[in-house]
Design an enzyme around this catalytic site. Structure first.
Site: not given
Ligand code: TGC
Ligand code: FAD
Length: 394
Positions: A247, A370-371, A166-167, A374, A243, A250
């Site tokens: 948006n 943020e996703g 968590i950043t 892949d 999400f 990202r």
């Molecule tokens: P899925 O079935 O696709 O969607 C579930 C519900 O969510 C809605 N939805 C969205 N709504 C708004 N914007 C989007 N981009 C949306 N994407 C999906 C969708 O319409 C649906 O709504 P409802 O009403 O039908 O329930 O859900 P899924 O579980 O199949 O999703 C799959 C997947 C892989 C796309 C999703 O889980 C995903 O994007 N995973 C990536 C996780 C991720 O990005 N984590 C980020 C953590 S935060 C972070 O990393 C901060 S770093 C901060 C920094 O230091 O800058």
């Molecule tokens: P995993 O989900 O375990 O993925 C590992 C590998 O498998 C990846 O290459 C991935 O692409 C691949 N993979 C996963 N699923 C599939 C599939 N179905 N098919 C094919 N390939 C797949 N999160 C927050 O909530 N808040 C934050 O502020 C935040 N800040 C962050 C800051 C840093 C520095 C970092 C490194 C991460 C941060 N994150 C935060 C978490 C970040 O969003 C996750 O690391 C990211 O979403 C990937 O999750 P994971 O690390 O569990 O990898």
């Protein structure tokens, strides 16, 4: 005349207000952030003065409504700020993105009037720092499987669980936390505003990262934390909540990585112009020239994607897959450019002073958070084919 920094002249198209914001952000970042970023990265130090300075410059919550202390600026302006901050350091851009997109945006979009009044002005002025808890130790790419849970109690909720990566968490006053609750026998994801000073909340720092070293990263651990009813977002349900915030963040990354890539390209151009081997500047050889040509071609596509996406966001015409396309493309290309820039600097490329390895290491995290690259490919694949491929068949 060909412009070697902005070949398709997108900056000529910027609105006057956006240009002024870009120029002010560039001046601040180059004069104030740049001199501190190298040491911060090497010594793993987040400079505690920078949030306040950024706030004074209007760089936090730039696109949040002015009545809540935000800047009321366009989406393009928000993106241009991310570009200037990330030209210097992706870690500080992370700080800014989380505060603006992942903390202020959900409060503005999903919060009650009271929640907005209570938190947004303090977040805009950096009196409070925020973080965003979605990822868990066992659930990163698939947040729908999260196990953090809130159960009802008198006057509110009891929260248990843990978030990781968590950043800002070690320095945060407030966390936006996504957790499951039971509603009519079903698990539903809901959002909460949790203050880190509350009993049962801890925010351990994750040590020894080799990437984003100037950014504070930690965990968020909840042990029987009482969250008053007033601190839940009243309406938003499901993954749409987190999400929607993603948006915005990202989109900011699509712009931020333009800045990192531009820095690496410009640094490489200077280096091969000055460095001589075999009696000639490296720039006189075909390979360095075509590497620079490839970098500039990629940067041009990155600039145009980010700029057009900003226009579409301002016009309210964006589908999330468009953001996935830009986040994935621009981070991937920025990482390629940073790695090639590192190679073009030879041995000097591995030192901190030239700053290219700093960008390589930082962009590795940006490619994952943020996703991942892949996962955004799979989001696009689902749009293109109509078939989701996240969960293997059979
Ligand atoms: P899925 O079935 O696709 O969607 C579930 C519900 O969510 C809605 N939805 C969205 N709504 C708004 N914007 C989007 N981009 C949306 N994407 C999906 C969708 O319409 C649906 O709504 P409802 O009403 O039908 O329930 O859900 P899924 O579980 O199949 O999703 C799959 C997947 C892989 C796309 C999703 O889980 C995903 O994007 N995973 C990536 C996780 C991720 O990005 N984590 C980020 C953590 S935060 C972070 O990393 C901060 S770093 C901060 C920094 O230091 O800058
Ligand atoms: P995993 O989900 O375990 O993925 C590992 C590998 O498998 C990846 O290459 C991935 O692409 C691949 N993979 C996963 N699923 C599939 C599939 N179905 N098919 C094919 N390939 C797949 N999160 C927050 O909530 N808040 C934050 O502020 C935040 N800040 C962050 C800051 C840093 C520095 C970092 C490194 C991460 C941060 N994150 C935060 C978490 C970040 O969003 C996750 O690391 C990211 O979403 C990937 O999750 P994971 O690390 O569990 O990898």
């Amino acid at each position: 005349m060909f412009n070697i920094h902005d070949p398709y002249l997108f900056e000529d198209e910027l609105a006057e207000d956006d240009r002024m914001i870009m120029e002010a952000a560039r001046e601040y970042c180059q004069a104030n952030l740049e001199p501190r970023a190298l040491r911060g990265n090497q010594d793993e130090i987040f400079d505690p003065e920078i949030p306040k300075e950024m706030a004074d410059m209007g760089l936090l919550g730039a696109s949040i409504a002015e009545e809540y202390g935000g800047g009321g600026a366009s989406q393009t302006a928000y993106g241009l700020i991310a570009r200037e901050v990330e030209r210097v350091d992706s870690g500080y851009r992370s700080f800014m993105s989380v505060q603006s997109s992942l903390v202020m945006v959900p409060i503005e979009k999903f919060g009650t009037e009271e929640q907005k009044q209570q938190y947004l002005p303090k977040l805009a002025s950096a009196e409070m720092i925020g973080c965003f808890g979605l990822t868990e130790p066992d659930h990163g790419s698939d947040p729908s499987s999260m196990v953090t849970r809130a159960v009802p109690t008198d006057g509110g909720w009891v929260l248990n669980g843990a978030k990781t990566w968590i950043t800002n968490s070690p320095i945060a006053d407030v966390a936006i936390v996504w957790a499951k609750v039971k509603e009519e026998e079903k698990d539903v994801i809901r959002g909460f505003i949790v203050e880190t000073s509350w009993k049962g909340v801890s925010t351990p720092h994750i040590k020894d990262k080799m990437s984003l070293r100037a950014s504070e990263t930690g965990e968020l651990v909840f042990q029987d934390v009482f969250v008053p009813e007033t601190h839940m977002f009243p309406e938003i349900r499901g993954l749409k909540g987190p999400f929607t915030c993603l948006n915005s963040a990202r989109y900011g990354i699509a712009w931020g990585t333009v800045g990192a890539a531009e820095f690496c390209y410009e640094r490489s151009r200077t280096y091969v112009g000055e460095r001589k081997q075999f009696g000639h500047p490296l720039a006189a050889n075909q390979l360095p020239q075509t590497k620079l040509a490839n970098m500039l071609t990629d940067i041009t596509t990155m600039q145009l994607l980010a700029w057009r996406l900003g226009q579409l966001r301002d016009a309210g015409k964006v589908d999330p897959a468009m953001i996935s396309l830009a986040k994935r493309h621009n981070v991937g290309k920025a990482l390629d450019i940073a790695r090639i820039a590192r190679d073009m600097h030879g041995g000097n490329g591995v030192t901190g002073d030239y700053r290219v390895i700093h960008h390589v290491m930082n962009l590795e995290s940006v490619n994952t958070y943020e996703g991942t690259y892949d996962i955004h490919g799979l989001i696009l694949g689902r749009e293109i084919t109509g078939i989701q491929a996240f969960v293997p068949k059979g």
